[in-house]
Design a protein around this motif. Structure first.
Motif, short mmCIF file in Angstrom:
data_model
loop_
_atom_site.label_atom_id
_atom_site.label_comp_id
_atom_site.label_asym_id
_atom_site.label_seq_id
_atom_site.Cartn_x
_atom_site.Cartn_y
_atom_site.Cartn_z
N MET A 74 60.80 49.39 -89.24
CA MET A 74 60.58 49.68 -88.00
C MET A 74 62.29 50.14 -87.10
SD MET A 74 58.75 47.39 -85.85
CE MET A 74 57.83 48.81 -85.04
N ASP A 75 62.30 51.06 -86.75
CA ASP A 75 63.24 51.65 -85.90
C ASP A 75 63.44 51.65 -84.78
OD1 ASP A 75 62.11 53.72 -84.92
OD2 ASP A 75 62.77 55.20 -86.44
N SER A 76 64.36 51.24 -83.89
CA SER A 76 64.17 51.47 -82.71
C SER A 76 63.21 51.98 -81.40
CB SER A 76 65.52 51.23 -81.84
OG SER A 76 66.70 50.85 -81.92
N GLU A 77 63.02 53.49 -81.68
CA GLU A 77 61.99 53.86 -81.12
C GLU A 77 60.53 54.07 -81.66
OE1 GLU A 77 63.13 58.27 -82.36
OE2 GLU A 77 65.06 58.43 -81.17
N SER A 78 59.95 53.47 -82.08
CA SER A 78 58.70 52.92 -82.66
C SER A 78 59.02 51.53 -81.77
CB SER A 78 58.67 52.99 -84.16
OG SER A 78 59.58 51.48 -84.93
N VAL A 79 59.78 50.51 -81.93
CA VAL A 79 59.50 49.81 -81.67
C VAL A 79 58.86 50.14 -80.22
CG1 VAL A 79 60.30 46.92 -81.01
CG2 VAL A 79 60.75 47.94 -83.06
N VAL A 80 60.01 50.70 -79.67
CA VAL A 80 60.12 51.45 -77.81
C VAL A 80 58.44 51.59 -77.96
CG1 VAL A 80 60.50 52.58 -76.07
CG2 VAL A 80 62.73 52.07 -77.34
N ARG A 81 57.35 52.53 -78.78
CA ARG A 81 56.35 53.15 -78.54
C ARG A 81 55.70 52.60 -78.45
NH1 ARG A 81 58.94 56.72 -81.73
NH2 ARG A 81 57.58 56.15 -84.08
N GLU A 82 55.76 51.06 -79.42
CA GLU A 82 54.70 50.26 -79.55
C GLU A 82 54.51 48.92 -78.61
OE1 GLU A 82 53.34 48.07 -82.93
OE2 GLU A 82 54.94 49.68 -84.79
N LEU A 83 55.88 48.91 -77.83
CA LEU A 83 56.08 48.21 -77.17
C LEU A 83 55.26 48.94 -75.74
CD1 LEU A 83 58.83 46.45 -77.09
CD2 LEU A 83 57.09 45.09 -77.41
N ARG A 84 55.53 50.13 -75.53
CA ARG A 84 55.53 50.81 -74.48
C ARG A 84 54.15 50.92 -74.78
NH1 ARG A 84 58.32 55.55 -74.19
NH2 ARG A 84 59.64 54.76 -73.12
N GLY A 85 53.35 51.24 -75.62
CA GLY A 85 51.60 51.34 -75.95
C GLY A 85 51.10 50.13 -75.39
N ALA A 86 51.20 48.91 -75.82
CA ALA A 86 51.05 47.40 -74.99
C ALA A 86 51.68 47.00 -73.56
CB ALA A 86 51.25 46.76 -75.89
N GLY A 87 51.67 48.35 -73.19
CA GLY A 87 52.03 47.50 -71.92
C GLY A 87 53.26 46.71 -70.70
N CYS A 88 54.13 47.22 -71.88
CA CYS A 88 55.52 46.49 -71.53
C CYS A 88 56.33 47.30 -70.61
CB CYS A 88 56.23 46.04 -72.26
SG CYS A 88 55.80 45.54 -73.70
N VAL A 89 56.72 47.05 -70.05
CA VAL A 89 57.38 47.30 -68.53
C VAL A 89 58.88 48.10 -68.98
CG1 VAL A 89 57.89 47.85 -66.04
CG2 VAL A 89 56.13 46.77 -66.35
N PHE A 90 59.03 46.71 -69.57
CA PHE A 90 60.92 47.43 -70.22
C PHE A 90 61.19 47.74 -71.27
CE2 PHE A 90 61.01 44.40 -65.96
CZ PHE A 90 61.24 45.57 -64.99
N ALA A 91 59.91 48.65 -71.36
CA ALA A 91 59.64 48.80 -73.19
C ALA A 91 61.37 48.73 -74.02
CB ALA A 91 58.67 49.72 -73.87
#
Length: 257
Positions: free
Chosen positions: A1-18
Motif C-alpha cells: 500500500m502507498d502513502s496516499e492509501s494509508v492517509v485515506r485509511e487513517l483519515r477515515g478512522a478519525g486520525c486528525v494528523f493523518a
C-alpha cells in the motif's frame, strides 16, 4: 500500500494528523506486510506511539512499550522548568512515577553530570524505563525503593504523577483510557491523591535548596500549592499557555538541615 492509501485509511478512522502519521508509519515499516499490520493497529485505536514503539520527546526518541504511559508533548515544559530550577550545580535528580523514563532522561541529559534515579511501581514501566534511562531505575512505590543514602541529597525531584480525577477517566481519549494502565492516569477523587504523597515525602529527600516539581491540572494547581506549603515547601505555580501545562514548584529552605 502507498502513502496516499494509508492517509485515506487513517483519515477515515478519525486520525486528525493523518498525513504526518502516514509518513511515520511508512518510514518505520520494513515491508508491505508490516505496514499493513501497523495501519490496522492504528485504525483499531492503538496509539501511534505504541504502534511505532517510540515517541519524540525533548528532541530524543524515547522507547514506549505497549501499555506504558506515553509522554505528552506538554510535559516538555516540566522538563524545561526543572532544568531552569536546577542550576549548574545539581548533582542528584530523581524522577518519581517515571513511566517510560522520558522526563528524568531529558532532565539528566540537559544537566550533564547529575546522578539520575527513576522510580515506578508498574513493572512494565520499569522495564521500559531501563531502555531509556542512563541511570538507576527502581521498582516500587514512590520513595520506598530509593537508596537511603540519597536522603537529604536530591537537588531536583520531578514527578509527573497521575492527576486525572477518577470520575474523569471515562471522558479521556480512547487511546489513553484503553491503552494506558489506569494506575498511570487515576489521581483519585480530586486528582491529588498521589501528588499529596509525593509532597509529604519530599522534604526528607531534598537537599537544602532542592526543588520538587510536579505537573498538574490548571484547576488543581492552587490546591496542590497548599499541599506543598503544608509539607514545608515554598510553593510557586508556573504555567505555559503555549504548552497547556501547569507545574507546581516547591523549594526546600536552603538553610534546612
Amino acid at each position: 500500500m502507498d502513502s496516499e492509501s494509508v492517509v485515506r485509511e487513517l483519515r477515515g478512522a478519525g486520525c486528525v494528523f493523518a498525513e504526518e502519521e502516514a509518513r511515520l508509519l511508512v518510514s518505520a515499516a520494513r515491508d508491505p506486510g508490516e505496514l499493513r499490520a501497523m495501519v490496522d493497529r492504528r485504525v483499531a485505536g492503538t496509539p501511534l506511539e505504541h504502534v511505532l514503539g517510540w515517541v519524540e520527546f525533548c528532541g530524543a526518541r524515547v522507547v514506549v512499550e505497549p501499555g506504558v504511559f506515553v509522554p505528552r508533548r506538554r510535559t516538555e515544559f516540566l522538563v524545561r522548568t526543572a532544568v531552569a530550577a536546577a542550576g549548574p550545580d545539581a548533582r542528584v535528580v530523581v524522577d518519581l512515577c517515571c513511566g517510560s523514563g522520558a522526563v528524568g532522561a531529558a532532565v539528566h541529559s540537559a544537566l550533564g553530570r547529575a546522578e539520575l534515579h527513576a522510580v515506578d511501581v508498574d513493572p512494565a514501566a520499569v522495564r521500559c524505563a531501563r531502555r531509556n534511562v542512563d541511570g538507576r531505575v527502581h521498582e516500587g512505590d514512590l520513595y520506598e525503593p530509593l537508596p537511603a543514602e540519597l536522603r537529604g541529597r536530591v537537588d531536583v525531584l520531578v514527578a509527573n504523577a497521575p492527576y486525572v480525577p477518577s470520575g474523569a477517566i471515562g471522558s479521556m481519549p480512547r487511546e489513553a483510557r484503553d491503552h494506558e494502565r489506569r494506575i498511570a492516569l487515576d489521581g483519585g477523587a480530586d486528582g491529588l491523591r498521589v501528588q499529596r504523597r509525593v509532597a509529604a515525602g519530599a522534604p526528607g529527600w531534598l537537599a537544602p535548596g532542592g526543588r520538587l516539581l510536579v505537573e498538574t491540572g490548571e484547576r488543581q494547581a492552587a490546591g496542590l500549592a497548599e499541599v506543598f506549603a503544608d509539607a514545608g515547601l515554598e510553593p510557586e505555580v508556573v504555567r505555559s499557555e503555549e504548552a497547556d501545562c501547569t507545574v507546581v514548584v516547591g523549594s526546600r529552605d536552603a538553610g534546612a538541615r
